[in-house]
Write an enzyme that holds these catalytic residues in place. Structure first.
Site, mmCIF file in Angstrom:
data_model
loop_
_atom_site.group_PDB
_atom_site.id
_atom_site.type_symbol
_atom_site.label_atom_id
_atom_site.label_comp_id
_atom_site.label_asym_id
_atom_site.label_seq_id
_atom_site.Cartn_x
_atom_site.Cartn_y
_atom_site.Cartn_z
ATOM 1 N N ARG A 164 -44.216 45.664 156.155
ATOM 2 C CA ARG A 164 -43.730 45.976 157.519
ATOM 3 C C ARG A 164 -43.848 44.765 158.445
ATOM 4 O O ARG A 164 -44.255 44.888 159.607
ATOM 5 C CB ARG A 164 -44.514 47.152 158.126
ATOM 6 C CG ARG A 164 -44.376 48.452 157.406
ATOM 7 C CD ARG A 164 -42.945 49.006 157.445
ATOM 8 N NE ARG A 164 -42.853 50.171 156.606
ATOM 9 C CZ ARG A 164 -42.634 50.110 155.285
ATOM 10 N NH1 ARG A 164 -42.429 48.949 154.686
ATOM 11 N NH2 ARG A 164 -42.582 51.194 154.576
ATOM 12 N N SER A 246 -43.145 56.870 160.829
ATOM 13 C CA SER A 246 -44.600 56.682 160.772
ATOM 14 C C SER A 246 -45.058 55.982 162.045
ATOM 15 O O SER A 246 -44.512 54.945 162.409
ATOM 16 C CB SER A 246 -44.971 55.798 159.581
ATOM 17 O OG SER A 246 -44.460 56.363 158.406
ATOM 18 N N GLU A 354 -47.082 51.132 164.056
ATOM 19 C CA GLU A 354 -45.924 50.512 163.398
ATOM 20 C C GLU A 354 -44.788 50.220 164.381
ATOM 21 O O GLU A 354 -44.184 49.150 164.320
ATOM 22 C CB GLU A 354 -45.427 51.420 162.269
ATOM 23 C CG GLU A 354 -44.274 50.801 161.502
ATOM 24 C CD GLU A 354 -43.719 51.706 160.425
ATOM 25 O OE1 GLU A 354 -44.460 52.110 159.527
ATOM 26 O OE2 GLU A 354 -42.513 52.007 160.493
HETATM 27 C C1 LIG Z 1 -37.309 59.793 161.579
HETATM 28 C C2 LIG Z 1 -37.635 58.331 161.322
HETATM 29 C C3 LIG Z 1 -37.906 57.901 160.021
HETATM 30 C C4 LIG Z 1 -38.185 56.542 159.763
HETATM 31 N N1 LIG Z 1 -38.456 56.155 158.471
HETATM 32 C C5 LIG Z 1 -38.730 54.851 158.206
HETATM 33 C C6 LIG Z 1 -39.005 54.427 156.857
HETATM 34 O O1 LIG Z 1 -38.977 55.217 155.911
HETATM 35 N N2 LIG Z 1 -39.299 53.119 156.660
HETATM 36 C C7 LIG Z 1 -39.315 52.213 157.672
HETATM 37 O O2 LIG Z 1 -39.574 51.019 157.404
HETATM 38 N N3 LIG Z 1 -39.040 52.586 158.951
HETATM 39 C C8 LIG Z 1 -38.750 53.871 159.246
HETATM 40 N N4 LIG Z 1 -38.497 54.268 160.534
HETATM 41 C C9 LIG Z 1 -38.551 53.269 161.619
HETATM 42 C C10 LIG Z 1 -37.164 52.704 161.992
HETATM 43 O O3 LIG Z 1 -36.131 53.558 161.614
HETATM 44 C C11 LIG Z 1 -36.898 51.337 161.364
HETATM 45 O O4 LIG Z 1 -37.902 50.427 161.749
HETATM 46 C C12 LIG Z 1 -35.528 50.764 161.782
HETATM 47 O O5 LIG Z 1 -35.241 49.586 161.055
HETATM 48 C C13 LIG Z 1 -35.431 50.469 163.274
HETATM 49 O O6 LIG Z 1 -34.087 50.150 163.550
HETATM 50 P P1 LIG Z 1 -33.506 50.255 165.015
HETATM 51 O O7 LIG Z 1 -32.144 49.655 164.992
HETATM 52 O O8 LIG Z 1 -33.597 51.658 165.478
HETATM 53 O O9 LIG Z 1 -34.511 49.318 165.801
HETATM 54 P P2 LIG Z 1 -34.999 49.489 167.305
HETATM 55 O O10 LIG Z 1 -35.935 50.637 167.386
HETATM 56 O O11 LIG Z 1 -33.854 49.478 168.223
HETATM 57 O O12 LIG Z 1 -35.824 48.127 167.481
HETATM 58 C C14 LIG Z 1 -37.022 47.909 166.750
HETATM 59 C C15 LIG Z 1 -37.454 46.450 166.922
HETATM 60 O O13 LIG Z 1 -36.487 45.598 166.322
HETATM 61 C C16 LIG Z 1 -35.930 44.720 167.312
HETATM 62 N N5 LIG Z 1 -34.512 44.560 166.999
HETATM 63 C C17 LIG Z 1 -33.567 45.513 166.852
HETATM 64 N N6 LIG Z 1 -32.390 44.951 166.559
HETATM 65 C C18 LIG Z 1 -32.601 43.619 166.539
HETATM 66 C C19 LIG Z 1 -31.759 42.491 166.314
HETATM 67 N N7 LIG Z 1 -30.465 42.601 166.054
HETATM 68 N N8 LIG Z 1 -32.309 41.249 166.391
HETATM 69 C C20 LIG Z 1 -33.632 41.083 166.672
HETATM 70 N N9 LIG Z 1 -34.464 42.117 166.892
HETATM 71 C C21 LIG Z 1 -33.952 43.372 166.827
HETATM 72 C C22 LIG Z 1 -36.174 45.397 168.644
HETATM 73 O O14 LIG Z 1 -36.208 44.457 169.697
HETATM 74 C C23 LIG Z 1 -37.525 46.015 168.394
HETATM 75 O O15 LIG Z 1 -38.525 45.040 168.503
HETATM 76 C C24 LIG Z 1 -38.205 55.611 160.837
HETATM 77 C C25 LIG Z 1 -37.929 56.060 162.132
HETATM 78 C C26 LIG Z 1 -37.651 57.403 162.376
HETATM 79 C C27 LIG Z 1 -37.339 57.862 163.771
#
Ligand SMILES: Cc1cc2nc3c(=O)[nH]c(=O)nc-3n(C[C@H](O)[C@H](O)[C@H](O)COP(=O)(O)OP(=O)(O)OC[C@H]3O[C@@H](n4cnc5c(N)ncnc54)[C@H](O)[C@@H]3O)c2cc1C
Length: 362
Positions: A164, A246, A354
């Site tokens: 992570r 998580s 996380e």
């Molecule tokens: C129901 C649920 C289940 C999940 N299951 C998992 C799982 O199984 N495994 C796992 O690893 N994660 C999981 N996650 C966490 C999450 O989905 C992941 O971390 C996902 O990759 C976040 O993507 P996002 O576009 O929503 O990021 P955001 O929430 O929008 O951003 C997260 C971080 O990334 C940065 N960011 C976003 N886009 C960019 C970009 N283009 N350039 C630079 N920085 C950027 C943001 O600034 C922030 O710091 C889960 C979340 C939920 C709600």
């Protein structure tokens, strides 16, 4: 630009106050222009993809919030020798991309089905599930380097991927990254069979031995069903999915610390260290599924005496903190603080969040 945008409408947890400025960028050129404009003005910048891994303060964000909305993917090459080299734009929905790779018979990321958010965020925390991580298939990440004011492409090795974790995350402060991801290149194998299934529960469900392959589409369907049973696929009708997934990472500790835990505490080797199950620690520190703060413990987490709390652990999984309806960021944090100090008291281990916390802390 819209001064009224509430960040709760942009996050899976549905908490967070207003954004002073809100900008949507739908192409790589628009992303770079928006980032340059904010940086030239000395404006604080928060990058948001799908908002599924963000906890933003109730006060909101006093700066520009840039939503990455670039779409599409393209196979740069595809042959039986080298496999498929596929580039996906940062704003593309991750699960749609995974589905498309399965339909195109490109193998390698099918076990990451159902994870919410954008493709561009996946290298940030090296997204992983069911024994698979994006670090295993990412070839390169194209970024905008805000410090150098230039495009910079990283190879997999340079990204310093860990559990992570990545260089992209390490260089992010309060949701504001040095490197804004523009696109991600995946190197995938050709074929309808999945990568080897490493996760025992998934292998059992698929009826294959751990380490063997399965049909990719069947694996995707099985992962989606397993995830839904744990509230880990976004579903507007299921309050257990109003979360960040998580809330805590699995702690990685020394062998000496692990040896002090009861024998039935799950553990896995992590180099010279030992990875523990945060869910097990939480449950065995006395927090069961659905646990929420009530009454005198926290006025913020309970709407009215006798009513269910606005925030609680998921009723399906102790590792997710959920908004049951009308919660504020402080409600979510109140739950997280209680859980963290309960685990600390019971086991002497400090859980680490996380999701990215913006303008708030535990
Ligand atoms: C129901 C649920 C289940 C999940 N299951 C998992 C799982 O199984 N495994 C796992 O690893 N994660 C999981 N996650 C966490 C999450 O989905 C992941 O971390 C996902 O990759 C976040 O993507 P996002 O576009 O929503 O990021 P955001 O929430 O929008 O951003 C997260 C971080 O990334 C940065 N960011 C976003 N886009 C960019 C970009 N283009 N350039 C630079 N920085 C950027 C943001 O600034 C922030 O710091 C889960 C979340 C939920 C709600």
């Amino acid at each position: 630009m819209n001064a009224q945008t509430s960040l709760s409408s942009l996050t899976a947890l549905e908490v967070g106050g207003p954004a002073r400025n809100y900008v949507v960028a739908a192409t790589e050129a628009e992303i770079i222009t928006a980032v340059q404009a904010a940086d030239a003005a000395g404006e604080p910048l928060l990058i948001i993809g799908g908002g599924s891994n963000l906890v933003i303060s109730d006060d909101g964000f006093d700066g520009t919030v840039l939503k990455i909305a670039s779409q599409g993917f393209v196979a740069n090459s595809e042959d039986s020798c080298g496999g498929a080299s596929v580039v996906v734009q940062a704003g593309h929905d991750w699960d749609d991309f995974v589905h498309q790779t399965v339909l195109h018979a490109w193998s390698g990321i099918e076990a990451l089905s159902g994870i919410p958010g954008s493709a561009g965020a996946t290298p940030v925390q090296n997204v992983g599930a069911y024994g698979c991580e994006v670090a295993q298939t990412i070839a390169a990440v194209r970024t905008w380097d805000r410090e150098k004011n230039a495009v910079h492409t990283f190879t997999n090795y340079e990204l310093n991927f860990g559990y992570r974790d990545s260089l992209l995350k390490q260089s992010t402060v309060d949701g504001s990254p040095r490197y804004v991801v523009l696109s991600v290149e995946f190197q995938l194998l050709l074929g309808r069979m999945s990568a080897p299934v490493k996760y025992a529960e998934l292998a059992r469900r698929l009826g294959v031995e751990a380490g063997k392959r399965a049909n990719s589409l069947e694996l995707r369907r099985t992962v989606l069903a397993l995830r839904a049973s744990k509230g880990m696929v976004l579903d507007p009708a299921d309050r257990d999915t109003y979360s960040t997934g998580s809330f805590f990472t699995n702690p990685i500790v020394s062998a000496e610390v692990a040896a002090m835990l009861p024998d039935d505490a799950p553990r896995w080797p992590a180099g010279d260290l030992v990875k523990l199950s945060a869910a097990w620690l939480i449950e065995h520190a006395g927090f069961s599924k659905g646990w929420g703060l009530a009454g005198e413990l926290s006025a913020t987490a309970q709407s009215d005496a006798g009513n269910p709390p606005r925030a609680s652990l998921s009723t399906k999984h102790t590792l997710a903190i959920t908004n049951r309806g009308g919660a504020r960021t402080e409600d979510i944090l109140a739950i997280a603080r209680q859980v963290r100090s309960g685990v600390e008291r019971q086991f002497g281990i400090t859980l680490v969040p996380e999701p990215v916390l913006v303008g708030c802390s535990l």
